[in-house]
Write an enzyme that holds these catalytic residues in place. Structure first.
Site, PDB file in Angstrom:
ATOM      1  N   ALA A   1      -9.459 -41.610 -41.710  1.00  0.00           N
ATOM      2  CA  ALA A   1      -8.118 -41.720 -42.285  1.00  0.00           C
ATOM      3  C   ALA A   1      -7.326 -40.437 -42.041  1.00  0.00           C
ATOM      4  O   ALA A   1      -6.130 -40.474 -41.740  1.00  0.00           O
ATOM      5  CB  ALA A   1      -8.211 -42.005 -43.778  1.00  0.00           C
TER       6      ALA A   1
ATOM      7  N   GLU B   1     -31.542 -36.085 -12.324  1.00  0.00           N
ATOM      8  CA  GLU B   1     -30.719 -36.632 -13.410  1.00  0.00           C
ATOM      9  C   GLU B   1     -30.697 -38.157 -13.336  1.00  0.00           C
ATOM     10  O   GLU B   1     -31.357 -38.758 -12.486  1.00  0.00           O
ATOM     11  CB  GLU B   1     -29.307 -36.041 -13.335  1.00  0.00           C
ATOM     12  CG  GLU B   1     -28.612 -36.281 -12.008  1.00  0.00           C
ATOM     13  CD  GLU B   1     -27.523 -35.248 -11.701  1.00  0.00           C
ATOM     14  OE1 GLU B   1     -27.710 -34.053 -12.027  1.00  0.00           O
ATOM     15  OE2 GLU B   1     -26.507 -35.646 -11.122  1.00  0.00           O
TER      16      GLU B   1
ATOM     17  N   LYS C   1     -29.202 -41.987 -12.773  1.00  0.00           N
ATOM     18  CA  LYS C   1     -28.211 -42.674 -11.946  1.00  0.00           C
ATOM     19  C   LYS C   1     -27.486 -43.651 -12.867  1.00  0.00           C
ATOM     20  O   LYS C   1     -28.021 -44.704 -13.239  1.00  0.00           O
ATOM     21  CB  LYS C   1     -28.873 -43.406 -10.784  1.00  0.00           C
ATOM     22  CG  LYS C   1     -27.840 -44.045  -9.853  1.00  0.00           C
ATOM     23  CD  LYS C   1     -28.426 -44.259  -8.489  1.00  0.00           C
ATOM     24  CE  LYS C   1     -27.541 -44.956  -7.476  1.00  0.00           C
ATOM     25  NZ  LYS C   1     -26.191 -45.279  -7.798  1.00  0.00           N
TER      26      LYS C   1
ATOM     27  N   ASP D   1     -24.922 -46.367 -14.378  1.00  0.00           N
ATOM     28  CA  ASP D   1     -24.523 -47.658 -13.821  1.00  0.00           C
ATOM     29  C   ASP D   1     -23.122 -47.999 -14.299  1.00  0.00           C
ATOM     30  O   ASP D   1     -22.940 -48.720 -15.270  1.00  0.00           O
ATOM     31  CB  ASP D   1     -25.531 -48.728 -14.289  1.00  0.00           C
ATOM     32  CG  ASP D   1     -25.432 -49.969 -13.439  1.00  0.00           C
ATOM     33  OD1 ASP D   1     -24.743 -49.938 -12.405  1.00  0.00           O
ATOM     34  OD2 ASP D   1     -26.055 -50.977 -13.823  1.00  0.00           O
TER      35      ASP D   1
ATOM     36  N   TYR E   1     -19.931 -39.368 -18.005  1.00  0.00           N
ATOM     37  CA  TYR E   1     -20.783 -38.211 -17.754  1.00  0.00           C
ATOM     38  C   TYR E   1     -20.457 -37.654 -16.373  1.00  0.00           C
ATOM     39  O   TYR E   1     -20.321 -38.424 -15.404  1.00  0.00           O
ATOM     40  CB  TYR E   1     -22.271 -38.589 -17.772  1.00  0.00           C
ATOM     41  CG  TYR E   1     -22.868 -38.646 -19.162  1.00  0.00           C
ATOM     42  CD1 TYR E   1     -22.606 -37.646 -20.099  1.00  0.00           C
ATOM     43  CD2 TYR E   1     -23.719 -39.695 -19.525  1.00  0.00           C
ATOM     44  CE1 TYR E   1     -23.172 -37.704 -21.369  1.00  0.00           C
ATOM     45  CE2 TYR E   1     -24.285 -39.753 -20.790  1.00  0.00           C
ATOM     46  CZ  TYR E   1     -23.995 -38.750 -21.711  1.00  0.00           C
ATOM     47  OH  TYR E   1     -24.548 -38.805 -22.947  1.00  0.00           O
TER      48      TYR E   1
ATOM     49  N   LYS F   1     -31.648 -33.968  -6.604  1.00  0.00           N
ATOM     50  CA  LYS F   1     -30.737 -33.114  -5.829  1.00  0.00           C
ATOM     51  C   LYS F   1     -31.374 -31.755  -5.593  1.00  0.00           C
ATOM     52  O   LYS F   1     -32.055 -31.233  -6.486  1.00  0.00           O
ATOM     53  CB  LYS F   1     -29.415 -32.913  -6.593  1.00  0.00           C
ATOM     54  CG  LYS F   1     -28.615 -34.190  -6.767  1.00  0.00           C
ATOM     55  CD  LYS F   1     -27.396 -34.006  -7.652  1.00  0.00           C
ATOM     56  CE  LYS F   1     -26.681 -35.348  -7.817  1.00  0.00           C
ATOM     57  NZ  LYS F   1     -25.589 -35.294  -8.790  1.00  0.00           N
TER      58      LYS F   1
ATOM     59  N   LYS G   1     -34.051 -45.788  -6.972  1.00  0.00           N
ATOM     60  CA  LYS G   1     -33.637 -46.920  -7.819  1.00  0.00           C
ATOM     61  C   LYS G   1     -34.802 -47.539  -8.567  1.00  0.00           C
ATOM     62  O   LYS G   1     -35.905 -47.648  -8.031  1.00  0.00           O
ATOM     63  CB  LYS G   1     -32.971 -47.984  -6.954  1.00  0.00           C
ATOM     64  CG  LYS G   1     -31.521 -47.687  -6.664  1.00  0.00           C
ATOM     65  CD  LYS G   1     -30.747 -48.990  -6.596  1.00  0.00           C
ATOM     66  CE  LYS G   1     -29.294 -48.765  -6.268  1.00  0.00           C
ATOM     67  NZ  LYS G   1     -28.494 -49.957  -6.488  1.00  0.00           N
TER      68      LYS G   1
ATOM     69  N   CYS H   1     -38.457 -84.850 -30.971  1.00  0.00           N
ATOM     70  CA  CYS H   1     -39.220 -83.680 -30.529  1.00  0.00           C
ATOM     71  C   CYS H   1     -40.070 -84.017 -29.300  1.00  0.00           C
ATOM     72  O   CYS H   1     -40.809 -85.003 -29.314  1.00  0.00           O
ATOM     73  CB  CYS H   1     -40.113 -83.226 -31.683  1.00  0.00           C
ATOM     74  SG  CYS H   1     -41.282 -81.933 -31.241  1.00  0.00           S
TER      75      CYS H   1
ATOM     76  N   CYS I   1     -43.917 -84.169 -30.394  1.00  0.00           N
ATOM     77  CA  CYS I   1     -44.537 -85.127 -31.315  1.00  0.00           C
ATOM     78  C   CYS I   1     -43.708 -86.378 -31.566  1.00  0.00           C
ATOM     79  O   CYS I   1     -44.153 -87.280 -32.276  1.00  0.00           O
ATOM     80  CB  CYS I   1     -44.866 -84.447 -32.646  1.00  0.00           C
ATOM     81  SG  CYS I   1     -43.435 -84.135 -33.678  1.00  0.00           S
TER      82      CYS I   1
ATOM     83  N   CYS J   1     -37.510 -79.675 -35.212  1.00  0.00           N
ATOM     84  CA  CYS J   1     -38.325 -80.874 -35.335  1.00  0.00           C
ATOM     85  C   CYS J   1     -38.643 -81.058 -36.808  1.00  0.00           C
ATOM     86  O   CYS J   1     -38.951 -80.100 -37.506  1.00  0.00           O
ATOM     87  CB  CYS J   1     -39.613 -80.675 -34.528  1.00  0.00           C
ATOM     88  SG  CYS J   1     -40.935 -81.800 -34.984  1.00  0.00           S
TER      89      CYS J   1
ATOM     90  N   CYS K   1     -46.644 -82.215 -36.020  1.00  0.00           N
ATOM     91  CA  CYS K   1     -46.287 -81.754 -34.684  1.00  0.00           C
ATOM     92  C   CYS K   1     -47.304 -80.751 -34.132  1.00  0.00           C
ATOM     93  O   CYS K   1     -47.616 -79.764 -34.788  1.00  0.00           O
ATOM     94  CB  CYS K   1     -44.905 -81.103 -34.759  1.00  0.00           C
ATOM     95  SG  CYS K   1     -44.329 -80.484 -33.187  1.00  0.00           S
TER      96      CYS K   1
END
Ligand code: IVH
Length: 681
Positions: free
Chosen positions: A33, A118, A120, A122, A228, A295, A319, A417, A420, A435, A441
């Protein structure tokens, strides 16, 4: 400096400080707030004096006017891609190290190379251009030479500083990194969209890429993105530190978010260790990654190594197996779970995803099928993350076959079902289709038996997990009624069952035949009927026949029974398969004292208070209590003038003395049973 100008500058600094604490450090400094109040004050000042607005003002994070298109941006330093090792073994790191050493002319006796490793990320690659510390432009990678100007949208990413934290900022500093969406932000955003009946995002990656490509920055502003940094572009008036890792440290000091999941280390071994550590923790990271990046740490060595065909020789991406793939839905069928829930499962054209070949994926329930609108024949995105069961993420509507296949509805395709043949229903307010043949069953057999034999149900001591597994798997028990047909020979032939324990079990089975109506009702495992409800039902109806034939109004008259419980009970007894098992149980000798229930008579002990003391010869205290309660009585802990009867067993102590003093009627066990039986006539 005019007052307003000074105030606007102070507000900007303060708001950005809070922003940084909240979005980058994850340590909020003031209540929302208060933040809103500061923000509105700055907005008002800028509206009054448009000349005060600056490009680094936090008010510009809320998104400006929609664009017709994105302007092209030529990258001064091209944005290259990196070579990707697709194999998932350690050899990726070894091959990279071997190549680097060869290019640098290092022999076996030379020391190992220092590397930085580090994540990778996505998401979407972005170049942030700061001039004299102020963010002036943000661009996508495009073809590497020319990207698109997405500055307005990037300003809405709160974690990206609009001004670098530096007294003497570089003349030009281009920061490169990835814009992405955290998984929790993705889930929260989708939940909000769903609630509002608006379209949801397919996955965090599309969420990030789609937001940045939005022509209307107000829409981008509503999508929670993160950033990042992982490198630099053009630099003027600043000398970066001599290594990659120190450069990232320096960026962090400038207020740019840098991921803490990174290491430096020597030789391939350090890279392999990092790869394995991250691979093991992949699913518990707060965002999706598709691998790790290695790297060469020293920037002078990076320069020496240079590039081949638009890829640096000093970096490689390793990967992980992709967690999402496209495939087609060959069919949809259902699996009946232990509790009777029918889970829809998509049968898929085999696809390699998350490291395994997947041929089925869960669709969860009808609501999920409707929401994703998955149909037989559709091309779908399948996701398998870690050990989690594969799921269909979304249908690719553009690839839907023509003519369109019909929508899939579980109740229509499976009115009974598949295990059964019992009827299938969907209770109000429940996501699952179920069911109703709980006692019959095969899919629910083990669960039903364990519940039936439970301590608070029929209380068959010794009939536990392992034994139930064996009895069901060997086809010896199909429903709880079959338990009463088991013989010594059969039981003694089972694993880990000596003759003695078989005899004990048979005795327990025999003893369980004498029970109470409440226990029997609870033992049936009717959905939504717990122990307390079972007691209320037994007390109210008095007999099983009255419960079975009760209509909805009759059921709703029972204390604490609402429409959902009433519906569960009606559906359970409407299923002929269940009634068949109930009848077999009674035929096998399961019995209990019945009464006419409180609907007609109030019960022989209605309104009476009883106190139990000492050890009763036959009944356990719990059983005596149940019987008293079933007859409408209450069991109290201490004797007073209000006590109607004291039931005394052996070694009764002070309670008995007190009853004698107060002149309370004293019963023994036989007296109690006689009293209860007088009601059953
Ligand atoms: S370094 C010259 N580091 O992967 C090397 N890239 O093919 C420049 N990516 O789309 C890239 N995480 O956006 C680097 N830690 C990381 C990365 C990373 C993700 C993406 C990058 C680009 C692709 C490189």
């Amino acid at each position: 400096m005019p007052v307003d100008l000074a105030r606007a500058a102070a507000l900007r600094r303060e708001i950005e400080r809070h922003n940084y604490a909240y979005y980058v450090l994850d340590q909020p400094t003031i209540p929302d707030a208060e933040y809103d109040r500061l923000f509105r004050e700055l907005q008002a000042l800028e509206a009054e004096h448009p000349e005060l607005a600056t490009p680094d003002s936090p008010t510009r994070r809320v998104g400006g006017k929609p664009l017709d298109g994105f302007a092209p941006v030529r990258h001064v330093v091209p944005m290259l891609s990196i070579r990707t090792e697709t194999d998932t073994e350690a050899s990726g790191a070894q091959a990279f190290d071997a190549r680097v050493r060869k290019e640098l002319g290092l022999g076996e006796s030379d020391p190992p190379v220092d590397y930085a490793a580090e994540l990778k990320f996505d998401g979407l690659a972005i170049n942030l251009r700061y001039e004299l510390g102020v963010l002036v432009q943000a661009a996508t990678r495009g073809d590497g030479e020319t990207g698109e100007d997405v500055t307005q949208n990037i300003r809405t990413v709160h974690a990206i500083p609009l001004r670098l934290h530096a007294d003497k900022p570089p003349v030009v500093l281009e920061v490169r990194g990835e814009v992405f969406m955290r998984r929790d932000d993705f889930e929260r955003y989708n939940a909000k969209q769903r609630e509002a009946g608006k379209p949801t995002l397919v996955n965090p990656r599309n969420g990030a890429a789609g937001s940045i490509r939005q022509l209307d920055p107000a829409i981008a502003a509503q999508r929670p993105l993160s950033f990042y940094a992982y490198g630099l572009g053009e630099v003027q008036g600043w000398t970066p530190p001599p290594t990659h890792s120190a450069t990232l440290d320096a960026l962090e000091k400038l207020g740019v978010p840098v991921c803490a999941e990174r290491i430096t280390g020597r030789g391939a071994a350090a890279l392999i260790a990092f790869h394995d550590d991250i691979a093991a923790r992949r699913d518990s990271l707060p965002f999706d990654i598709d691998g790790v990046v290695y790297k060469v740490n020293r920037l002078d060595l990076q320069r020496e190594l240079g590039f081949v065909t638009r890829e640096p020789r000093w970096a490689v991406a390793h990967k992980f197996p992709a967690q999402e793939q496209l495939t087609t839905v060959l069919g949809i069928d259902v699996q009946v779970g232990r509790t009777g829930a029918l889970t829809p499962v998509a049968r898929l054209a085999p696809v390699f995803v998350g490291g395994v070949t997947v041929t089925n994926a869960t669709l969860h329930n009808q609501d999920e099928i409707d929401r994703k609108d998955v149909r037989v024949g559709d091309t779908v995105i399948v996701r398998r993350a870690g050990d989690v069961i594969p799921e269909v993420v979304a249908a690719v509507i553009e690839r839907r076959p023509v003519p369109e296949p019909p929508r899939f509805n579980i109740l229509q395709s499976y009115p009974v079902c598949p295990e059964c043949g019992s009827h299938v229903v969907r209770l109000e307010g429940e996501a699952a289709v179920r069911c109703t043949g709980g006692l019959y069953c095969p899919a629910q057999r083990k669960q039903a038996l364990l519940h039936f034999a439970g301590r608070r149900a029929m209380d068959i001591e010794g009939l536990g997990d392992k034994l139930v597994d064996q009895l069901v798997e060997r086809g010896l028990v199909h429903s709880p009624a079959d338990v009463y047909g088991l013989g010594l020979d059969t039981l003694a032939g089972l694993e880990r069952m000596a003759e003695k324990s078989a005899a004990n079990l048979l005795a327990a089975i025999e003893a369980s035949k004498a029970t109470t109506l409440a226990r029997f009702i609870f033992a049936l495992g009717i959905r939504n009927v717990g122990e307390t409800t079972a007691k209320d039902l037994a007390r109210h109806f008095g007999s099983l026949a009255a419960l079975i034939t009760a209509d909805e109004a009759g059921l709703l008259a029972v204390r604490d029974v609402g429409p959902v419980v009433a519906q569960s009970i009606r559906q359970f007894f409407a299923e002929p398969h269940n009634l068949e098992v109930v009848n077999k149980l009674r035929a096998a000798g399961v019995h209990w004292p019945e009464s006419t229930g409180v609907q007609q008579s109030a019960g022989i002990l209605a309104g009476k208070t009883l106190v139990l003391t000492g050890t009763l010869p036959m009944l356990t205290r719990e059983a005596a209590k149940e019987m008293i309660e079933a007859a409408g009585g209450k069991v109290a802990g201490s004797v007073s003038k209000k006590t109607d009867y004291v039931v005394a067993g052996e070694e009764a102590g002070s309670k008995l003395t007190r009853a004698q003093e107060l002149g309370v009627t004293i019963l023994d066990e036989a007296g109690l049973l006689a009293l209860l039986e007088s009601q059953e006539q």
